[in-house]
Design a protein around this motif. Sequence first.
Motif, short mmCIF file in Angstrom:
data_model
loop_
_atom_site.label_atom_id
_atom_site.label_comp_id
_atom_site.label_asym_id
_atom_site.label_seq_id
_atom_site.Cartn_x
_atom_site.Cartn_y
_atom_site.Cartn_z
N TYR A 42 0.83 -1.20 0.00
CA TYR A 42 0.00 0.00 0.00
C TYR A 42 0.87 1.26 0.00
O TYR A 42 0.65 2.17 -0.79
CB TYR A 42 -0.94 0.01 1.22
CG TYR A 42 -1.68 1.30 1.38
CD1 TYR A 42 -2.76 1.60 0.58
CD2 TYR A 42 -1.28 2.26 2.31
CE1 TYR A 42 -3.45 2.79 0.70
CE2 TYR A 42 -1.95 3.45 2.44
CZ TYR A 42 -3.04 3.71 1.64
OH TYR A 42 -3.70 4.90 1.75
N THR A 45 2.47 2.24 -3.25
CA THR A 45 1.63 2.75 -4.33
C THR A 45 1.30 4.23 -4.19
O THR A 45 0.61 4.78 -5.04
CB THR A 45 0.31 1.96 -4.42
OG1 THR A 45 -0.40 2.12 -3.20
CG2 THR A 45 0.56 0.49 -4.71
N CYS A 46 1.79 4.88 -3.15
CA CYS A 46 1.47 6.30 -2.93
C CYS A 46 1.95 7.17 -4.10
O CYS A 46 1.20 8.01 -4.59
CB CYS A 46 2.08 6.79 -1.63
SG CYS A 46 1.27 6.13 -0.17
N HIS A 129 -7.26 7.03 -1.75
CA HIS A 129 -6.16 6.10 -2.05
C HIS A 129 -6.51 4.70 -1.58
O HIS A 129 -6.24 3.71 -2.28
CB HIS A 129 -4.87 6.60 -1.40
CG HIS A 129 -3.67 5.78 -1.77
ND1 HIS A 129 -2.60 5.65 -0.95
CD2 HIS A 129 -3.38 5.03 -2.85
CE1 HIS A 129 -1.69 4.87 -1.50
NE2 HIS A 129 -2.15 4.48 -2.67
N LEU A 130 -7.12 4.57 -0.40
CA LEU A 130 -7.54 3.25 0.07
C LEU A 130 -8.58 2.63 -0.85
O LEU A 130 -8.53 1.42 -1.13
CB LEU A 130 -8.10 3.34 1.49
CG LEU A 130 -7.12 3.20 2.63
CD1 LEU A 130 -7.82 3.46 3.96
CD2 LEU A 130 -6.44 1.86 2.64
N PHE A 133 -6.71 1.53 -4.00
CA PHE A 133 -5.87 0.38 -3.72
C PHE A 133 -6.72 -0.88 -3.53
O PHE A 133 -6.40 -1.93 -4.10
CB PHE A 133 -5.03 0.63 -2.46
CG PHE A 133 -4.13 -0.50 -2.09
CD1 PHE A 133 -2.96 -0.74 -2.79
CD2 PHE A 133 -4.45 -1.36 -1.04
CE1 PHE A 133 -2.12 -1.80 -2.45
CE2 PHE A 133 -3.63 -2.41 -0.69
CZ PHE A 133 -2.46 -2.63 -1.41
N LYS A 138 -6.12 -4.16 -5.82
CA LYS A 138 -6.22 -5.49 -5.22
C LYS A 138 -7.49 -6.24 -5.63
O LYS A 138 -7.66 -7.39 -5.28
CB LYS A 138 -6.18 -5.39 -3.69
CG LYS A 138 -4.89 -4.84 -3.12
CD LYS A 138 -3.71 -5.70 -3.43
CE LYS A 138 -3.68 -6.90 -2.52
NZ LYS A 138 -2.53 -7.75 -2.72
N CYS A 143 -9.42 -2.34 3.70
CA CYS A 143 -8.44 -2.14 4.76
C CYS A 143 -9.07 -1.34 5.90
O CYS A 143 -9.71 -0.33 5.66
CB CYS A 143 -7.23 -1.39 4.22
SG CYS A 143 -6.40 -2.27 2.89
N CYS A 148 -7.28 -6.42 7.09
CA CYS A 148 -7.75 -6.36 5.72
C CYS A 148 -8.62 -7.56 5.41
O CYS A 148 -8.24 -8.69 5.71
CB CYS A 148 -6.55 -6.32 4.77
SG CYS A 148 -7.01 -6.34 3.04
#
Length: 159
Positions: A42, A45-46, A129-130, A133, A138, A143, A148
Motif C-alpha cells: 500500500y 503505491t502512494c 487512495h484506500l 488500492f 487489489k 483495509c 484487511c
Amino acid sequence: LKLPVLTRQQLACPAPLQTSTPRSEMAGCTFKCLDMDLVNEYCGTCSEYMKYVFRPFSDVKPSQLLKCSQSSWDQAFKEWTILELYFGVLVALFVMALYLIEGDFDSVAVAVAMEYGVVAIFQAYLAAHLAWFGGARKHGCCCCIFCCFEGYFVLLLWT
C-alpha cells in the motif's frame, strides 16, 4: 422504441459470469491482520496514485465515466477515486473559508481553519487512495487500520 423480447429460458438462465477467476475463488474471503507485506505494498503505491491525481481523466474521459459500459472498470474506478479526492479537497477548502469568515480572521480562527484543512485533506487522500488500492489494485480489499478483508464481494463495499 422497440424492446427485445426475452424467452423464458433467457430469463431463467442468464449468461454465465465471464471471468478468468474460478467461482470458488470469487466466493472466498481472506482476513489478514498485521500483514506487513500488504502495508508495504500500500505504501509503495502512494507515488503511483499521486501521478494519477495530477493527471485526471487521462485514461477515461468524464463523459465516459457516466456510462454503464466501460472498456476497463479498473481505470473507471481509478478516475472516480480521483474525483472523490478532488471533491474532498474542495469541501475542506470551503469549510476552512467558513471558519475564517466566522472567526473574523483572528488568530484562533486561522489556527482552527489550518488544522481542519490539513486533517480534512489528509482524510480525503487516505479515503481515495484506500478505495483505489482496494478496488482497482487489489480487486477487492477492505483495509481497516491494520486489518484487511480480501475477496471479490468486498468490491460491493466500495460502490
